[in-house]
Every structure is written in C-alpha cells, then in structure tokens.
Write a protein that holds these residues in place. Structure first.
Motif, mmCIF file in Angstrom:
data_model
loop_
_atom_site.group_PDB
_atom_site.id
_atom_site.type_symbol
_atom_site.label_atom_id
_atom_site.label_comp_id
_atom_site.label_asym_id
_atom_site.label_seq_id
_atom_site.Cartn_x
_atom_site.Cartn_y
_atom_site.Cartn_z
ATOM 1 N N ASP A 1 0.670 -1.323 0.236
ATOM 2 C CA ASP A 1 0.096 -0.131 -0.098
ATOM 3 C C ASP A 1 0.882 1.389 0.410
ATOM 4 O OD1 ASP A 1 -1.681 2.024 0.481
ATOM 5 O OD2 ASP A 1 -2.671 0.955 1.961
ATOM 6 N N GLY A 2 1.073 1.689 -0.861
ATOM 7 C CA GLY A 2 2.446 3.019 -1.077
ATOM 8 C C GLY A 2 1.836 4.078 -0.448
ATOM 9 N N ARG A 3 0.534 4.336 0.229
ATOM 10 C CA ARG A 3 0.147 4.946 0.721
ATOM 11 C C ARG A 3 0.529 5.369 2.353
ATOM 12 N NH1 ARG A 3 -6.185 4.506 0.660
ATOM 13 N NH2 ARG A 3 -5.420 2.032 1.624
ATOM 14 N N HIS A 4 1.081 4.447 1.743
ATOM 15 C CA HIS A 4 2.218 4.669 3.580
ATOM 16 C C HIS A 4 3.489 4.551 3.315
ATOM 17 C CE1 HIS A 4 -1.458 2.825 6.142
ATOM 18 N NE2 HIS A 4 -1.594 2.067 4.763
ATOM 19 N N ALA A 5 4.820 4.993 4.178
ATOM 20 C CA ALA A 5 5.642 5.622 3.933
ATOM 21 C C ALA A 5 6.677 4.686 3.728
ATOM 22 C CB ALA A 5 6.311 6.291 4.624
ATOM 23 N N ASP A 6 6.396 3.246 4.396
ATOM 24 C CA ASP A 6 7.002 1.847 5.104
ATOM 25 C C ASP A 6 6.512 0.858 4.599
ATOM 26 O OD1 ASP A 6 4.434 1.192 6.545
ATOM 27 O OD2 ASP A 6 5.278 1.055 7.943
ATOM 28 N N GLN A 7 6.381 1.495 3.238
ATOM 29 C CA GLN A 7 5.684 0.056 2.273
ATOM 30 C C GLN A 7 5.681 -0.043 0.692
ATOM 31 O OE1 GLN A 7 1.777 -1.998 2.557
ATOM 32 N NE2 GLN A 7 1.543 -1.569 3.901
ATOM 33 N N GLN A 8 6.564 1.625 1.061
ATOM 34 C CA GLN A 8 7.317 2.406 -1.232
ATOM 35 C C GLN A 8 8.580 1.169 -1.366
ATOM 36 O OE1 GLN A 8 6.691 4.389 -2.988
ATOM 37 N NE2 GLN A 8 4.898 5.482 -1.803
ATOM 38 N N VAL A 9 7.742 0.322 -2.374
ATOM 39 C CA VAL A 9 9.335 -0.215 -2.974
ATOM 40 C C VAL A 9 10.170 0.511 -3.973
ATOM 41 C CG1 VAL A 9 9.789 -2.557 -4.476
ATOM 42 C CG2 VAL A 9 7.976 -2.007 -2.818
ATOM 43 N N ALA B 1 14.408 -6.074 -1.794
ATOM 44 C CA ALA B 1 13.374 -5.170 -2.333
ATOM 45 C C ALA B 1 12.281 -4.726 -0.915
ATOM 46 C CB ALA B 1 13.628 -3.810 -2.966
ATOM 47 N N LYS B 2 11.145 -6.626 -0.674
ATOM 48 C CA LYS B 2 10.146 -6.295 0.009
ATOM 49 C C LYS B 2 9.602 -5.082 1.339
ATOM 50 C CE LYS B 2 6.856 -9.236 2.419
ATOM 51 N NZ LYS B 2 6.777 -10.373 2.213
ATOM 52 N N PRO B 3 9.403 -4.198 1.516
ATOM 53 C CA PRO B 3 9.317 -3.914 2.906
ATOM 54 C C PRO B 3 8.847 -4.394 3.488
ATOM 55 C CG PRO B 3 7.987 -2.697 1.229
ATOM 56 C CD PRO B 3 8.134 -4.399 0.107
ATOM 57 N N ALA B 4 8.931 -4.640 5.285
ATOM 58 C CA ALA B 4 9.343 -5.867 5.997
ATOM 59 C C ALA B 4 7.434 -5.529 6.714
ATOM 60 C CB ALA B 4 10.174 -4.914 7.518
ATOM 61 N N ALA B 5 6.776 -4.244 6.494
ATOM 62 C CA ALA B 5 6.096 -3.693 6.683
ATOM 63 C C ALA B 5 4.558 -4.601 6.304
ATOM 64 C CB ALA B 5 5.294 -2.161 6.852
ATOM 65 N N VAL B 6 5.076 -4.862 5.388
ATOM 66 C CA VAL B 6 3.929 -5.949 3.619
ATOM 67 C C VAL B 6 3.546 -6.763 4.658
ATOM 68 C CG1 VAL B 6 3.985 -6.580 1.732
ATOM 69 C CG2 VAL B 6 4.843 -4.413 1.811
ATOM 70 N N LYS B 7 2.055 -7.309 4.602
ATOM 71 C CA LYS B 7 1.812 -9.220 5.070
ATOM 72 C C LYS B 7 1.598 -8.893 4.025
ATOM 73 C CE LYS B 7 3.650 -7.771 9.174
ATOM 74 N NZ LYS B 7 4.841 -7.375 8.940
ATOM 75 N N GLY B 8 1.321 -10.574 3.619
ATOM 76 C CA GLY B 8 0.535 -11.481 3.238
ATOM 77 C C GLY B 8 1.442 -11.834 1.550
ATOM 78 N N GLN B 9 0.460 -12.148 0.872
ATOM 79 C CA GLN B 9 1.605 -12.403 -0.419
ATOM 80 C C GLN B 9 2.192 -10.632 -0.646
ATOM 81 O OE1 GLN B 9 -1.168 -14.395 -3.593
ATOM 82 N NE2 GLN B 9 0.880 -13.819 -5.080
ATOM 83 N N TYR B 10 3.253 -10.839 -1.343
ATOM 84 C CA TYR B 10 4.340 -9.600 -1.742
ATOM 85 C C TYR B 10 3.631 -9.611 -3.182
ATOM 86 C CZ TYR B 10 8.549 -7.016 -3.214
ATOM 87 O OH TYR B 10 9.499 -5.905 -3.089
ATOM 88 N N LEU B 11 4.219 -10.456 -4.245
ATOM 89 C CA LEU B 11 3.856 -10.272 -5.671
ATOM 90 C C LEU B 11 2.790 -10.774 -6.037
ATOM 91 C CD1 LEU B 11 7.513 -11.521 -7.076
ATOM 92 C CD2 LEU B 11 7.012 -9.216 -6.657
ATOM 93 N N ARG B 12 1.909 -10.072 -6.341
ATOM 94 C CA ARG B 12 0.093 -10.861 -6.414
ATOM 95 C C ARG B 12 0.332 -11.545 -7.738
ATOM 96 N NH1 ARG B 12 -3.570 -8.085 -2.774
ATOM 97 N NH2 ARG B 12 -2.147 -8.171 -1.133
ATOM 98 N N THR B 13 0.754 -10.450 -8.797
ATOM 99 C CA THR B 13 0.239 -11.159 -10.002
ATOM 100 C C THR B 13 1.752 -10.340 -10.923
ATOM 101 O OG1 THR B 13 -0.491 -9.206 -11.187
ATOM 102 C CG2 THR B 13 -1.866 -10.635 -10.190
#
Length: 230
Positions: free
Chosen positions: A50-58, A199-211
C-alpha cells in the motif's frame, strides 16, 4: 478497445487463465511480438504493498546483465570539475541553473535519465513539478543523486533501470527487446525479480507479488506464477 489482427492471432497462443513458468512465458512473449519494429519486453508486477504508507514504498535500481537494448540519453546536473567529469564519462547533456527555463518553459525533455550531484539538488528541486510526474527526479535510492557521476553514468549505460511503485501499487519495468535471446531475457528478468523481492518492505503482510505479467510493446500479456518466483 479494438485490437488488430496480429494481436488477436498472438492472443490465441496464450491460454486464458493460465499461469506460466518463466521460460515458457519468455518464449511466448517473444513469439507474440509480431510488430515490424524491435518491441520492448516489459514486466508488470502488481504488489501487495500500500504505497500510501511510507513504510510500504518499493523503490530502487538494478543493473540488468544484458542491458535494456535501448540507448539511454543522460542529463547530468553538475558544476565545475564534476561537470567536466560527467562530460568525460559520456553524459549526453550537462548543465545547471541555465537548464531550468529550457525544461520548465520550453518543455525540453530530450533525455531519459537525470543524474545530479547533491549540491545541485536545490536547483533540481525547482523542477520537481515537471520531473516528478515523469519519474525523472533524481533520487539517492536509485543512485542518481551522487558525487560519483562517472559510476552513475557507466551503470546507466550498462543497463541500470529504476523500479518503483506507481499510484496503483504496480511496478512497470523494461527487461529487454524482442530481439534478445530467451536466455538474455531470462537473466534480465531474474535479476529484476531478485532485486524486487530483496526490496520487500517489512511492513507488507500477505502475498507480496500478487501478479507478474510479461508483455511486448504491442503484444498480449503472459501471466507467470508469482509463487514460483519468490
């Protein structure tokens, strides 16, 4: 959207709803690139961020082993000795303050990548509104804000590409040309995927690469199995 004959024929080669292995997907994308020019092969990755959160930017950059097949025009913002160094390293354009009106008022964009020395970021910052939306703003994470302009230019010419989330949390990146061999495309693709996984942010939960979808400029998309890439 109306599709041309070539696209419709190419799309028939791809099984709807199928998720392909990397090698098979690359072979299919090459086969379906039927335009008269050397099409660019691109990867589109929908992430669970969710790129709206700074800790989920890639955001980052990676040098593709076989380059992108495209000649990249480099603009460097630097002065004095660093400007001379940039010119010697093969930058296409080098300048400073005087380039601001040319870009801002005249709409000059004959460049693909912008590199700047840290002391020039005050000047470049004034172009944020025009460079930002085009993804051209220099960034330390991508290695485009640096005192080592020679390394930055050499890396870019060797095939360094930047990846980042767009507003819909998708990463769009070129990985070569249709004229590349399957092995070259596979190497480039794997190098990119490895960098993005790292580069996966630690804050990302669940599946990182969706498609993960491979496509040529004019061809249909080929979906890969993202679970087999991680």
């Amino acid at each position: 959207m109306k599709r041309g004959k070539k696209y419709i024929e190419a799309a028939k080669l791809i099984e709807k709803g199928s998720l392909y292995e990397k090698e098979e997907a690359i072979a299919l994308v090459k086969k379906t690139a039927a335009a008269k020019f050397d099409e660019t092969i691109e990867v589109h990755i929908r992430t669970g961020c969710d790129g709206r959160h700074a800790d989920q930017q890639v955001r980052g950059a990676v040098v593709l082993p076989h380059g992108t097949g495209k000649k990249v025009r480099i603009l460097v913002f630097a002065k004095d000795a660093k400007a001379e160094e940039a010119q010697a390293a093969g930058a296409d354009y080098v300048g400073g303050e005087e380039l601001i009106p040319k870009i801002q008022n005249e709409g000059w964009f004959d460049f693909d990548v912008v590199v700047a020395t840290p002391d020039m970021m005050g000047v470049v910052g004034r172009l944020g509104r025009v460079l930002g939306p085009k993804g051209l703003m220099p960034n330390p994470k991508a290695g485009t804000v640096t005192m080592d302009v020679t390394k930055a230019i050499n890396d870019i010419k060797a095939g360094k590409i930047e990846y980042r989330l767009d507003k819909t949390n998708i990463i769009h990146v070129p990985v070569g040309k249709a004229s590349f061999t399957e092995e070259q495309l596979a190497d480039n693709f794997q190098t990119l995927i490895d960098a993005i996984i790292k580069a996966k942010p630690a804050a990302v939960k669940g599946q990182y690469l969706r498609t993960v979808t491979l496509t040529s400029t004019m061809g249909p998309g080929v979906k890969l199995n993202p679970l087999k890439l991680a």
